[in-house]
Scaffold this motif. Structure first.
Motif: not given
Length: 66
Positions: A49-50, A53
């Motif tokens: 999920s990162q 980023l």
């Protein structure tokens, strides 16, 4: 209910020590395996999920590979 057999677990530990190699950690018992697997899948999902980023903070001259 106890799932693991202490005698079988001890045999595996002794076997690994006698071999002088093997993993630093062993999942002994199906319950341990399932709990460790679930925890690792949760950690992997959190990492995934990162991903955007993480890549977004690379230097501009780094070639992105998704």
């Amino acid at each position: 209910m106890v799932v693991g057999d202490p005698d079988k677990m001890a045999q595996q530990i002794i076997h690994r020590v006698d071999q002088g190699e093997g993993p630093k950690r062993m999942a002994l018992g199906s319950d341990a395996y399932e709990q460790i697997r679930a925890a690792l899948l949760d950690k992997l999902a959190a990492l995934e999920s990162q991903k955007e980023l993480a890549y977004s903070t690379d230097s501009d001259d780094v070639v992105k590979q998704f």
